[in-house]
Design a protein around this motif. Sequence first.
Motif, PDB file in Angstrom:
ATOM      1  N   ASP A 106       0.842  -1.201   0.000  1.00 33.14           N
ATOM      2  CA  ASP A 106       0.000   0.000   0.000  1.00 33.14           C
ATOM      3  C   ASP A 106       0.870   1.240   0.000  1.00 33.14           C
ATOM      4  O   ASP A 106       1.634   1.473   0.939  1.00 33.14           O
ATOM      5  N   GLY A 107       0.775   2.024  -1.059  1.00 31.25           N
ATOM      6  CA  GLY A 107       1.507   3.277  -1.145  1.00 31.25           C
ATOM      7  C   GLY A 107       2.965   3.127  -1.527  1.00 31.25           C
ATOM      8  O   GLY A 107       3.727   4.078  -1.382  1.00 31.25           O
ATOM      9  N   GLY A 108       3.361   1.963  -1.999  1.00 27.35           N
ATOM     10  CA  GLY A 108       4.750   1.754  -2.386  1.00 27.35           C
ATOM     11  C   GLY A 108       5.105   2.524  -3.653  1.00 27.35           C
ATOM     12  O   GLY A 108       4.289   2.657  -4.561  1.00 27.35           O
ATOM     13  N   ALA A 109       6.325   3.050  -3.702  1.00 30.36           N
ATOM     14  CA  ALA A 109       6.770   3.805  -4.870  1.00 30.36           C
ATOM     15  C   ALA A 109       8.263   3.618  -5.072  1.00 30.36           C
ATOM     16  O   ALA A 109       9.010   3.392  -4.121  1.00 30.36           O
ATOM     17  N   LEU A 110       8.665   3.695  -6.328  1.00 25.52           N
ATOM     18  CA  LEU A 110      10.074   3.628  -6.716  1.00 25.52           C
ATOM     19  C   LEU A 110      10.375   4.825  -7.593  1.00 25.52           C
ATOM     20  O   LEU A 110       9.477   5.395  -8.205  1.00 25.52           O
TER      21      LEU A 110
ATOM     22  N   HIS B 159       6.299  -0.259 -19.169  1.00 19.83           N
ATOM     23  CA  HIS B 159       6.298  -1.316 -18.154  1.00 19.83           C
ATOM     24  C   HIS B 159       5.979  -0.754 -16.773  1.00 19.83           C
ATOM     25  O   HIS B 159       5.272  -1.400 -15.983  1.00 19.83           O
ATOM     26  N   GLU B 160       6.482   0.425 -16.471  1.00 19.61           N
ATOM     27  CA  GLU B 160       6.175   1.050 -15.185  1.00 19.61           C
ATOM     28  C   GLU B 160       4.682   1.357 -15.078  1.00 19.61           C
ATOM     29  O   GLU B 160       4.066   1.132 -14.023  1.00 19.61           O
ATOM     30  N   ARG B 161       4.096   1.840 -16.152  1.00 22.46           N
ATOM     31  CA  ARG B 161       2.658   2.128 -16.141  1.00 22.46           C
ATOM     32  C   ARG B 161       1.847   0.853 -15.950  1.00 22.46           C
ATOM     33  O   ARG B 161       0.829   0.841 -15.258  1.00 22.46           O
ATOM     34  N   GLU B 162       2.300  -0.239 -16.554  1.00 26.09           N
ATOM     35  CA  GLU B 162       1.621  -1.525 -16.400  1.00 26.09           C
ATOM     36  C   GLU B 162       1.693  -2.003 -14.950  1.00 26.09           C
ATOM     37  O   GLU B 162       0.689  -2.431 -14.378  1.00 26.09           O
ATOM     38  N   VAL B 163       2.860  -1.919 -14.325  1.00 26.38           N
ATOM     39  CA  VAL B 163       3.017  -2.318 -12.927  1.00 26.38           C
ATOM     40  C   VAL B 163       2.170  -1.418 -12.025  1.00 26.38           C
ATOM     41  O   VAL B 163       1.560  -1.888 -11.062  1.00 26.38           O
ATOM     42  N   ARG B 164       2.091  -0.149 -12.357  1.00 29.34           N
ATOM     43  CA  ARG B 164       1.247   0.769 -11.590  1.00 29.34           C
ATOM     44  C   ARG B 164      -0.225   0.355 -11.682  1.00 29.34           C
ATOM     45  O   ARG B 164      -0.924   0.290 -10.682  1.00 29.34           O
ATOM     46  N   ASP B 165      -0.695   0.065 -12.889  1.00 28.40           N
ATOM     47  CA  ASP B 165      -2.094  -0.343 -13.077  1.00 28.40           C
ATOM     48  C   ASP B 165      -2.415  -1.639 -12.339  1.00 28.40           C
ATOM     49  O   ASP B 165      -3.413  -1.744 -11.640  1.00 28.40           O
ATOM     50  N   PHE B 166      -1.589  -2.646 -12.533  1.00 30.82           N
ATOM     51  CA  PHE B 166      -1.926  -3.990 -12.076  1.00 30.82           C
ATOM     52  C   PHE B 166      -1.525  -4.298 -10.644  1.00 30.82           C
ATOM     53  O   PHE B 166      -2.092  -5.192 -10.027  1.00 30.82           O
TER      54      PHE B 166
ATOM     55  N   GLY C 245       7.712   9.374 -13.044  1.00 33.77           N
ATOM     56  CA  GLY C 245       7.274   8.647 -14.240  1.00 33.77           C
ATOM     57  C   GLY C 245       5.916   9.109 -14.723  1.00 33.77           C
ATOM     58  O   GLY C 245       5.301  10.021 -14.163  1.00 33.77           O
ATOM     59  N   ASP C 246       5.430   8.477 -15.751  1.00 34.69           N
ATOM     60  CA  ASP C 246       4.131   8.777 -16.344  1.00 34.69           C
ATOM     61  C   ASP C 246       3.044   8.124 -15.497  1.00 34.69           C
ATOM     62  O   ASP C 246       2.997   6.898 -15.376  1.00 34.69           O
ATOM     63  N   GLU C 247       2.182   8.914 -14.897  1.00 35.64           N
ATOM     64  CA  GLU C 247       1.152   8.396 -13.994  1.00 35.64           C
ATOM     65  C   GLU C 247      -0.183   8.102 -14.677  1.00 35.64           C
ATOM     66  O   GLU C 247      -1.141   7.722 -14.021  1.00 35.64           O
ATOM     67  N   ARG C 248      -0.260   8.271 -15.989  1.00 34.54           N
ATOM     68  CA  ARG C 248      -1.517   7.975 -16.682  1.00 34.54           C
ATOM     69  C   ARG C 248      -1.769   6.469 -16.697  1.00 34.54           C
ATOM     70  O   ARG C 248      -0.831   5.683 -16.829  1.00 34.54           O
ATOM     71  N   PRO C 249      -3.033   6.046 -16.572  1.00 35.57           N
ATOM     72  CA  PRO C 249      -3.325   4.615 -16.686  1.00 35.57           C
ATOM     73  C   PRO C 249      -2.927   4.103 -18.073  1.00 35.57           C
ATOM     74  O   PRO C 249      -3.047   4.821 -19.060  1.00 35.57           O
ATOM     75  N   LEU C 250      -2.474   2.865 -18.129  1.00 34.22           N
ATOM     76  CA  LEU C 250      -2.063   2.286 -19.396  1.00 34.22           C
ATOM     77  C   LEU C 250      -3.118   1.327 -19.930  1.00 34.22           C
ATOM     78  O   LEU C 250      -3.597   1.471 -21.046  1.00 34.22           O
ATOM     79  N   LEU C 251      -3.496   0.349 -19.134  1.00 33.38           N
ATOM     80  CA  LEU C 251      -4.403  -0.699 -19.603  1.00 33.38           C
ATOM     81  C   LEU C 251      -5.758  -0.684 -18.914  1.00 33.38           C
ATOM     82  O   LEU C 251      -6.706  -1.268 -19.415  1.00 33.38           O
TER      83      LEU C 251
END
Length: 183
Positions: free
Chosen positions: A67-71, A84-91, A99-105
């Motif tokens: 919860d709330g983890g970030a790199l 890949h970062e956006r994908e890990v963020r979404d899933f 990085g780019d915080e827009r949803p990817l998938l």
Amino acid sequence: MADEVRRVEADGWHDAVAAAVASGLAWFDWLGGVDEIGRADAIRVTIRLAASPDADGVRLETLVPRDGGALGSVADVVTGAAWHEREVRDFFGVGFTGGDERPLLLREGAVGHPLRRDAVLAARVVRPWPGAKEPGETVAAGRRRMVPPGVPDPDVWGEREGDPASPEEVAASVQGGRVRRRR
């Protein structure tokens, strides 16, 4: 391939990736996440780098809180890592600072992170499991009630009395198989 695995601290993620790229491991293969629920209250993030597509490489791994983890984003160092970062963020719900915080998938405003092991797969809840024995039957005769893999035991998730289930209890429940009754 026999990749070397290097475990790094989350706060040194960007520097470790930059050092690997500077050492000649500039070919980016992939970046992904794994939910460690049941082992640790964390998400494991891994990146694979190599000198060339066919060479042995290195995998850098780090653990971030669920919860709330970030790199720190490595998109400025590794071409192609932003997707890949956006994908890990979404899933998985891991943020990437800078990085780019827009949803990817997933659609904008989607609730939850579907590749976390405690995410309820609603499509599997609706369909009877393991299914009928013969066409037209709705319930398999003489069988214990089963839950499919990826769906927690109904006694563990959803509307229930008492305290919410712990992450360990949810992780044990999503293995599928015979329904285990809560004591």
